[in-house]
Design an enzyme around this catalytic site. Sequence first.
Site, PDB file in Angstrom:
ATOM      1  N   CYS A   2       0.824  -1.204   0.000  1.00 31.31           N
ATOM      2  CA  CYS A   2       0.000   0.000   0.000  1.00 31.31           C
ATOM      3  C   CYS A   2       0.859   1.256   0.000  1.00 31.31           C
ATOM      4  O   CYS A   2       2.034   1.224   0.333  1.00 31.31           O
ATOM      5  CB  CYS A   2      -0.887  -0.007   1.235  1.00 31.31           C
ATOM      6  SG  CYS A   2      -1.816  -1.541   1.406  1.00 31.31           S
ATOM      7  N   ARG A  27       2.514   1.616  -5.852  1.00 30.53           N
ATOM      8  CA  ARG A  27       2.715   0.700  -4.726  1.00 30.53           C
ATOM      9  C   ARG A  27       1.529  -0.235  -4.531  1.00 30.53           C
ATOM     10  O   ARG A  27       1.666  -1.282  -3.900  1.00 30.53           O
ATOM     11  CB  ARG A  27       2.945   1.488  -3.437  1.00 30.53           C
ATOM     12  CG  ARG A  27       4.123   2.452  -3.485  1.00 30.53           C
ATOM     13  CD  ARG A  27       4.218   3.230  -2.187  1.00 30.53           C
ATOM     14  NE  ARG A  27       4.411   2.321  -1.087  1.00 30.53           N
ATOM     15  CZ  ARG A  27       5.608   1.854  -0.714  1.00 30.53           C
ATOM     16  NH1 ARG A  27       6.679   2.255  -1.360  1.00 30.53           N
ATOM     17  NH2 ARG A  27       5.727   1.003   0.272  1.00 30.53           N
ATOM     18  N   TRP A  74      -3.097  -2.370  -1.747  1.00 28.26           N
ATOM     19  CA  TRP A  74      -2.802  -3.647  -2.405  1.00 28.26           C
ATOM     20  C   TRP A  74      -3.322  -4.691  -1.423  1.00 28.26           C
ATOM     21  O   TRP A  74      -2.735  -4.924  -0.368  1.00 28.26           O
ATOM     22  CB  TRP A  74      -1.297  -3.822  -2.620  1.00 28.26           C
ATOM     23  CG  TRP A  74      -0.957  -4.999  -3.469  1.00 28.26           C
ATOM     24  CD1 TRP A  74      -0.849  -5.035  -4.830  1.00 28.26           C
ATOM     25  CD2 TRP A  74      -0.647  -6.337  -3.031  1.00 28.26           C
ATOM     26  NE1 TRP A  74      -0.517  -6.293  -5.254  1.00 28.26           N
ATOM     27  CE2 TRP A  74      -0.392  -7.115  -4.174  1.00 28.26           C
ATOM     28  CE3 TRP A  74      -0.576  -6.950  -1.777  1.00 28.26           C
ATOM     29  CZ2 TRP A  74      -0.065  -8.475  -4.107  1.00 28.26           C
ATOM     30  CZ3 TRP A  74      -0.265  -8.303  -1.702  1.00 28.26           C
ATOM     31  CH2 TRP A  74      -0.005  -9.046  -2.863  1.00 28.26           C
ATOM     32  N   ASN A 100      -0.015   0.261   6.088  1.00 21.05           N
ATOM     33  CA  ASN A 100       0.675  -0.527   5.055  1.00 21.05           C
ATOM     34  C   ASN A 100       1.420  -1.646   5.773  1.00 21.05           C
ATOM     35  O   ASN A 100       2.288  -1.380   6.610  1.00 21.05           O
ATOM     36  CB  ASN A 100       1.669   0.345   4.281  1.00 21.05           C
ATOM     37  CG  ASN A 100       2.538  -0.507   3.357  1.00 21.05           C
ATOM     38  OD1 ASN A 100       2.140  -1.597   2.953  1.00 21.05           O
ATOM     39  ND2 ASN A 100       3.743  -0.036   3.081  1.00 21.05           N
ATOM     40  N   GLY A 101       1.060  -2.873   5.502  1.00 26.23           N
ATOM     41  CA  GLY A 101       1.716  -4.009   6.170  1.00 26.23           C
ATOM     42  C   GLY A 101       0.707  -5.086   6.496  1.00 26.23           C
ATOM     43  O   GLY A 101      -0.397  -5.119   5.932  1.00 26.23           O
ATOM     44  N   GLU A 487      14.641 -12.831 -17.456  1.00 25.24           N
ATOM     45  CA  GLU A 487      14.129 -11.461 -17.291  1.00 25.24           C
ATOM     46  C   GLU A 487      13.145 -11.103 -18.410  1.00 25.24           C
ATOM     47  O   GLU A 487      12.082 -10.512 -18.168  1.00 25.24           O
ATOM     48  CB  GLU A 487      15.296 -10.468 -17.254  1.00 25.24           C
ATOM     49  CG  GLU A 487      14.918  -9.004 -17.124  1.00 25.24           C
ATOM     50  CD  GLU A 487      14.076  -8.650 -15.920  1.00 25.24           C
ATOM     51  OE1 GLU A 487      13.501  -7.552 -15.914  1.00 25.24           O
ATOM     52  OE2 GLU A 487      13.926  -9.499 -15.003  1.00 25.24           O
ATOM     53  N   LYS A 491       9.223 -10.013 -17.834  1.00 29.33           N
ATOM     54  CA  LYS A 491       8.645  -8.748 -18.332  1.00 29.33           C
ATOM     55  C   LYS A 491       7.359  -9.014 -19.103  1.00 29.33           C
ATOM     56  O   LYS A 491       6.340  -8.364 -18.913  1.00 29.33           O
ATOM     57  CB  LYS A 491       9.660  -7.986 -19.217  1.00 29.33           C
ATOM     58  CG  LYS A 491      10.821  -7.391 -18.426  1.00 29.33           C
ATOM     59  CD  LYS A 491      10.481  -6.164 -17.642  1.00 29.33           C
ATOM     60  CE  LYS A 491      10.229  -6.371 -16.165  1.00 29.33           C
ATOM     61  NZ  LYS A 491      11.223  -6.836 -15.283  1.00 29.33           N
ATOM     62  N   GLU A 494       4.559 -10.170 -16.608  1.00 25.32           N
ATOM     63  CA  GLU A 494       3.999  -9.249 -15.620  1.00 25.32           C
ATOM     64  C   GLU A 494       3.225  -8.082 -16.220  1.00 25.32           C
ATOM     65  O   GLU A 494       2.355  -7.526 -15.554  1.00 25.32           O
ATOM     66  CB  GLU A 494       5.069  -8.766 -14.644  1.00 25.32           C
ATOM     67  CG  GLU A 494       6.193  -7.974 -15.186  1.00 25.32           C
ATOM     68  CD  GLU A 494       7.156  -7.572 -14.060  1.00 25.32           C
ATOM     69  OE1 GLU A 494       6.704  -7.296 -12.949  1.00 25.32           O
ATOM     70  OE2 GLU A 494       8.372  -7.558 -14.324  1.00 25.32           O
ATOM     71  N   HIS A 510      15.366 -31.057 -22.441  1.00 22.85           N
ATOM     72  CA  HIS A 510      14.993 -31.919 -21.311  1.00 22.85           C
ATOM     73  C   HIS A 510      13.545 -31.683 -20.863  1.00 22.85           C
ATOM     74  O   HIS A 510      13.180 -32.013 -19.730  1.00 22.85           O
ATOM     75  CB  HIS A 510      15.963 -31.688 -20.139  1.00 22.85           C
ATOM     76  CG  HIS A 510      17.385 -31.877 -20.552  1.00 22.85           C
ATOM     77  ND1 HIS A 510      17.953 -33.117 -20.778  1.00 22.85           N
ATOM     78  CD2 HIS A 510      18.358 -30.975 -20.840  1.00 22.85           C
ATOM     79  CE1 HIS A 510      19.207 -32.961 -21.162  1.00 22.85           C
ATOM     80  NE2 HIS A 510      19.478 -31.674 -21.214  1.00 22.85           N
ATOM     81  N   LYS A 609       4.847  -2.241  -6.750  1.00 23.02           N
ATOM     82  CA  LYS A 609       6.248  -1.919  -7.021  1.00 23.02           C
ATOM     83  C   LYS A 609       7.193  -2.462  -5.965  1.00 23.02           C
ATOM     84  O   LYS A 609       8.285  -2.966  -6.266  1.00 23.02           O
ATOM     85  CB  LYS A 609       6.425  -0.416  -7.156  1.00 23.02           C
ATOM     86  CG  LYS A 609       7.818   0.022  -7.537  1.00 23.02           C
ATOM     87  CD  LYS A 609       8.182  -0.476  -8.914  1.00 23.02           C
ATOM     88  CE  LYS A 609       9.585  -0.200  -9.350  1.00 23.02           C
ATOM     89  NZ  LYS A 609       9.993  -0.887 -10.551  1.00 23.02           N
TER      90      LYS A 609
END
Length: 614
Positions: A2, A27, A74, A100-101, A487, A491, A494, A510, A609
């Site tokens: 948050c 966030r 969030w 936030n938490g 990476e 990208k 997400e 494999h 983020k």
Amino acid sequence: MCGIVGYLGDRPAYDILIKGLKRLEYRGYDSAGVAMIHNGAFSLFKCKGKVSDLEEAVGMQDKSGNVGIGHTRWATHGPPNDVNAHPHASNDGTLVLIHNGIIENYASLKSELINRGHVFKSDTDTEVLVHFIEDIRDKTGANLFDAVRIALSEVIGAYAIVILDKSNPHQMIAARKSSPLVIGVGKDNEFYIASDATPIIEYTRNVVYLEDEEIARLDRTDGLKIVTISNQNKDPYVQELEMKLEAIEKGGYDSFMLKEIHEQPRSINDSIRGRMNLGMGTVKMSGVDEHADRWNKATRILVVACGTSWHAGLVAEYLFEEFARIPVEVEYASEFRYRNPVIYPTDVVIAISQSGETADTLAAIELAKEAGAFIFGVCNVVGSSIARATHSGAYTHAGPEIGVASTKAFTAQVSVLYLLALSVAQLRGMMRPERLNRLMAELNSVPEKIAEVLKTNEDVKKIAEIYKDSTNALYLGRGYSFPVALEGALKLKEISYIHAEGYPAAEMKHGPIALIDEEMPVFVIATQGASYEKVVSNIQEVKARKGKIIAIVTEGDKVVKELADHAIEIPKSDDSLVPLISVIPFQLLSYHVAVMRGCNVDQPRNLAKSVTVE
Ligand code: AGP
């Protein structure tokens, strides 16, 4: 996680809160709310959706008041909806709180409070916290400052909170543990408070970073008072912000992500500036010189990180093992912290984090510290928790990264890790001066090469147009390019929500090769280097199964261009520097695919983020 913001002063609070929440929206962005005090009453507005939805909901209603708090969420406890949005009020309505938490022992506190007649409206742990503070205040007769401190001493979990009492519009109480909180100090006891400095920078450059288990009272008359949870007084340490306002604006780009992709020549230059002397043939990393004994005695390097930072850590493994000949293990911080890992006092732990607030990485650091290891941080946010928790470190000077999908922070991290590996190799006498010089000169030319690759943007866009409706994708790379394959896949996942996997190219045989058919785009880094021939064979294996090849090749390459369905050329460079250049087309491709699919590239669904809770 948050975003929280607060204001106490003479200005109208509402506009400052809304502007601040928009700066913090990266966030968390599934619901939002504000509360102001005016004429002894709260005006509280909250709803599901973005801050712009909140503005609409508030509309022309009375939003007066010179003190207020705001929150963008969030969700952790309870789905995103109007009731679970913050702020939450106490049972008697005299207090409102934003958080936030995660309060881990909220369920037991809640049932105790229900037994004492409290009634809850939401599913959140946060509502339990404000009811608990109210209960302590009423039971002990303590003032709000003390009631918050007493309550928090019985709370388990992570929190950054701000609380208001409608009977006292001249005061805000705030506290933090694990979640970040910074106080902006204005003139005449005017105060700003936020999860990071982005909502504060346009009003004041004077800030105080609240430490873990500190509680602050911000008061128009008495100013700023800070105590610890055990009631020890702490003198506020005011620091000056370096960040510039334009750094947190879009600067004419459609999105922060696109701006940040194009900022990479500058952000890499800023991250390597002053850290190598090409004339003298030396690398100067303060965190190495000042702790030469720990680096010299290091028998192993452990890298702890999450997400994209973990991928940068994987590149570092290849760099340190090649340049400094030190064994490296790259650890997912979330696994490392609970695996009861074997840590030696001679270990050097490199903790990599853009935000500097990722909870799992922070916990991994604390664990390694207890075992006597030397902790070196690589962070992008000045004054962040991880930067303050490590023994030493190096900042990546990428500037604020607002787009949730990390781009410029990744290349800045790899640049700093590159210099770190060269510096340790130099310290331990593991590299001949002429090779050191050549690699430093090559690193110095990377920003220019990236500027060249950014010119392929329109070509990449055409390729994105072809594959935008894919449902799956495979990314392949060998050696230094394997982390870039991971990476690239991350990208695409997400921001476009296409399922994608990165794999060591040889590992494909494999298993993943079973996935390949004419529908499967396979992105391959096939630059000329140590494993070029091997990669060409892997490409032929994919072609034999009708897979579509999109290859990153070295300028002038003919062989792979012949084989591939599409090829993007990048300037030639040493294998060890390919990750910095080959990742750019992957960033651009995922960006264009996401835009073409109508996705919000800066605020992808379900993401945030910085992940400040477990
Ligand atoms: C990357 O694009 C994501 N935003 C995410 O994986 C991120 O890298 C991860 O959460 C780690 O964040 P940090 O670097 O701030 O610690």
